[in-house]
Write an enzyme that holds these catalytic residues in place. Sequence first.
Site, mmCIF file in Angstrom:
data_model
loop_
_atom_site.group_PDB
_atom_site.id
_atom_site.type_symbol
_atom_site.label_atom_id
_atom_site.label_comp_id
_atom_site.label_asym_id
_atom_site.label_seq_id
_atom_site.Cartn_x
_atom_site.Cartn_y
_atom_site.Cartn_z
ATOM 1 N N SER A 1 0.824 -1.203 0.000
ATOM 2 C CA SER A 1 0.000 0.000 0.000
ATOM 3 C C SER A 1 0.861 1.257 0.000
ATOM 4 O O SER A 1 1.944 1.281 0.596
ATOM 5 C CB SER A 1 -0.895 0.024 1.238
ATOM 6 O OG SER A 1 -1.599 1.247 1.348
ATOM 7 N N TYR B 1 -2.597 -0.619 9.949
ATOM 8 C CA TYR B 1 -2.627 -0.970 8.527
ATOM 9 C C TYR B 1 -1.358 -0.483 7.838
ATOM 10 O O TYR B 1 -0.693 -1.245 7.130
ATOM 11 C CB TYR B 1 -3.852 -0.353 7.859
ATOM 12 C CG TYR B 1 -3.946 -0.633 6.378
ATOM 13 C CD1 TYR B 1 -4.400 -1.861 5.924
ATOM 14 C CD2 TYR B 1 -3.562 0.323 5.431
ATOM 15 C CE1 TYR B 1 -4.479 -2.141 4.560
ATOM 16 C CE2 TYR B 1 -3.643 0.057 4.074
ATOM 17 C CZ TYR B 1 -4.102 -1.170 3.643
ATOM 18 O OH TYR B 1 -4.180 -1.438 2.299
ATOM 19 N N LYS C 1 1.603 -2.953 6.221
ATOM 20 C CA LYS C 1 1.983 -2.923 4.812
ATOM 21 C C LYS C 1 3.457 -2.558 4.644
ATOM 22 O O LYS C 1 4.139 -3.076 3.747
ATOM 23 C CB LYS C 1 1.090 -1.946 4.043
ATOM 24 C CG LYS C 1 -0.357 -2.407 3.920
ATOM 25 C CD LYS C 1 -0.464 -3.728 3.166
ATOM 26 C CE LYS C 1 -1.896 -4.099 2.841
ATOM 27 N NZ LYS C 1 -2.015 -5.338 2.051
#
Length: 254
Positions: A146, A159, A163
């Site tokens: 990401s 998150y 990533k």
Amino acid sequence: MRRHVLITGASQGIGRAVAIAFAQRGDQIAVHCGARRDHAEETVALLPGDGHTLLVGDLSDPEEARRIADNAERDLGGVDVLVNNAAVAPSAATTHRVAEVSYPQWQQAWQRMIDVNLLGAANLTYCVARHLIDRGAPGSIVNVGSRGAFSGEPDFPAYGASKAALHAFGQSMAVALAPHRISVTSVAPGFVATERQTDRLAGSSGAELRGQSPFGRVGTPQEVAAAVLFLASPEATWASGTVLDLNGASYLRT
């Protein structure tokens, strides 16, 4: 040559687009989903060709990850390509701003995202890589990371961290697996117009999201799939270790 491809989190969105892209070139696909079996069955039905299979399991469980890898190896007659796409993604339900959540909520968000986004991918990579090594076969692993790993995710710090760790893990594996003729790469998409983002793009935030890129739009699952397809190809072996930005110049790394 027809390849055998395991794609995690392929019930919708980027995972579905990746599955379709590989199947369109004649490959045989193992479609994995964590829970939405009905959507995953729709993905399988959309795939051209034959011999495709559906695997269901929670990647946060190490034994489930091993079972998925073993079943894909059995059902496909060997996995040549692994696409680690499954993830607990940012959403209203996974928001964990420091000033707004309790400590137990904070812990829960971190545990779930790390377990799926990082450890699930790491365990599946191990299992698939060991099958390839035991068969003496070359292969490719592509991780879907990401932009948030670089730009930051203040509302979803777990998150972004998961990533970033996935990118770093992929680079470590690129070095470790090269002697076994296994390439490992990652893509880092920005905002992508998947099914779960329809309301955000149609609502008041749509203009702001499209304005993040100088192209004045957001990415598509098909654009991410095209990049994954290339990175998994034999022609891209020399790109092993790379993290490819796919964000329409919305974030530039230096």
